[in-house]
Design an enzyme around this catalytic site. Structure first.
Site, mmCIF file in Angstrom:
data_model
loop_
_atom_site.group_PDB
_atom_site.id
_atom_site.type_symbol
_atom_site.label_atom_id
_atom_site.label_comp_id
_atom_site.label_asym_id
_atom_site.label_seq_id
_atom_site.Cartn_x
_atom_site.Cartn_y
_atom_site.Cartn_z
ATOM 1 N N GLN A 246 0.849 -1.180 0.000
ATOM 2 C CA GLN A 246 0.000 0.000 0.000
ATOM 3 C C GLN A 246 0.894 1.243 0.000
ATOM 4 O O GLN A 246 1.946 1.260 0.643
ATOM 5 C CB GLN A 246 -0.934 0.005 1.213
ATOM 6 C CG GLN A 246 -1.931 -1.147 1.236
ATOM 7 C CD GLN A 246 -2.938 -1.092 0.092
ATOM 8 O OE1 GLN A 246 -3.130 -0.050 -0.536
ATOM 9 N NE2 GLN A 246 -3.567 -2.221 -0.195
ATOM 10 N N CYS A 367 -8.990 -0.537 -6.005
ATOM 11 C CA CYS A 367 -8.335 0.710 -6.420
ATOM 12 C C CYS A 367 -8.921 1.224 -7.728
ATOM 13 O O CYS A 367 -8.390 2.156 -8.324
ATOM 14 C CB CYS A 367 -6.832 0.504 -6.555
ATOM 15 S SG CYS A 367 -6.377 -0.751 -7.779
#
Length: 410
Positions: A246, A367
């Site tokens: 991340q 995402c």
């Protein structure tokens, strides 16, 4: 070609202003809703727009490279409106799939800056450029600052360029992935000049002088001064060189909390597209977890982490391509909850299998709002109720947005 007066009415999903004309939408780079520009139009885009009326929501960009660099697209938009726009990106994607639901306000998760950055380096005469590509161009912006990065990475730019000078090929570009870890920077060069072997002594010396934790070149670990460890909710993990993590620690913690809250007290959880175990290692504090991932290096990192006492419940794992071989209904039956966090392509095949299962709780992390909406549509049509959708911003000033959705079979 004559100039046209354009009134910008909305902000597009890539951060361009959009003006509606009788010939269709015109995209204005750097434009904001409420602004008026005069520009020539070519292929649906405004060429060299001159702003005759500016929005009160416009602010000064924080980076001197903003005008050229393609890394950020909305540094000029005030924070409140910027976060609202990110929320809108998720709302629009869901509506396109016929999903009418409340979307929570965007959580800003960019504190501390991005701990992971991917740079490009290339030769320019006798010099070496290191940075990002210009907007819609192959030309490279040689960066000396980057406000969205962890200061440890920004502070190392000069040293990284010195390393790149020894590795950049005579033709083509060099890719550099930098990760800020608890023990220093983990740096991986890809597409380096194959003759780098004769420079190993000087490269090793520079690695030590720069205080790097690990240096990897073309997939080979050249020097590991200290293991570049990541803290996964109290569990230590050694990531693969250049591997995915991340982008910010704040976002990782935020996403993990949303996942844990969504799963609740479920005893058995499947973590699909698990990567190095970002969620699995945290979930294992309270649940038995089965992690499934297609990348061998990521699975190997998780395996190494689990070999050390971490105070976790039972964690099993398998390497599996979930795009080609999703878990089927019978394989899903043992789990009270499933978490999935796929790449931008989404998890269509797995969602189709989940829609046929009896799994009580599903937490979807994405995402890409478009593929998330597609996958949620499949699950809703399969009988799941959508309980919450939360946008999480970890890519500051960019058009990218994460989202966590929680679904339950009533």
């Amino acid at each position: 070609m004559t100039e046209t007066r354009l009134e910008i009415t909305e902000l597009g999903h890539r951060g361009d202003g959009i003006a509606l004309t009788e010939h269709g939408p015109v995209y204005v780079a750097g434009g904001l809703p409420g602004e008026v520009v005069a520009a020539r139009i070519q292929n649906g885009r405004a060429i060299k727009p001159e702003f005759t009326q500016k929005s009160p929501d416009r602010i000064d960009p924080v980076c001197k490279h903003y005008a050229a660099c393609g890394g950020c697209s909305v540094q000029h938009l005030a924070e409140e409106h910027y976060l609202a726009w990110k929320r809108t990106l998720v709302e629009k994607a869901l509506k396109d799939r016929g999903i009418e639901t409340h979307v929570s306000e965007t959580i800003a998760a960019t504190d501390g800056g991005r701990r992971r950055a991917v740079f490009t380096a290339t030769r320019a005469g006798r010099s070496v450029l290191l940075g990002y590509h210009e907007k819609s161009s192959h030309k490279l912006v040689d960066v000396s600052e980057c406000p969205v990065l962890d200061p440890a990475i920004t502070g190392a730019l000069k040293g990284l360029k010195s390393l790149a000078a020894d590795l950049v090929p005579k033709k083509g570009e060099l890719r550099i992935t930098v990760l800020s870890t608890t023990s220093g920077l983990d740096v991986a060069f890809d597409k380096a000049d194959k003759a780098y072997e004769r420079k190993i002594p000087s490269l090793s010396q520079k690695t030590v002088e720069l205080g790097l934790a690990r240096l990897t070149i073309n997939g080979e670990v050249l020097l590991e001064v200290r293991p570049p460890l990541l803290d996964m909710g109290g569990a230590g993990l050694l990531p693969p060189p250049g591997g995915f993590t991340q982008a910010t620690l704040t976002a990782e913690d935020t996403l993990s909390k949303l996942v844990l809250d969504g799963v609740g007290k479920t005893r058995t959880v499947a973590d699909l597209f698990s990567g190095v175990g970002t969620f699995a290692l945290r979930l294992a504090r309270q649940s038995n977890v089965h992690a499934v991932e297609g990348d061998a290096a990521a699975i190997a990192s998780l395996d190494r982490a689990l070999r050390k006492p971490q105070g976790l419940k039972k964690v099993t794992f398998e390497k599996r391509d979930l795009f080609r071989r999703p878990l089927v209904r019978d394989e899903l039956e043992p789990f009270g909850a499933v978490v999935f966090d796929p790449p931008r392509a989404g998890a269509q095949a797995q969602a189709e299998m989940l829609a046929k299962s009896k799994v009580k709780t599903i937490v979807a992390v994405s995402c890409n709002p478009a593929t998330l909406a597609r996958d949620l549509r499949i699950l809703i049509d399969g009988g799941y109720a959508l309980h919450s959708v939360t946008p999480v911003d970890q890519f500051r000033f960019s058009p990218h947005i994460e989202a966590v959705a929680v679904l339950k079979r009533e």
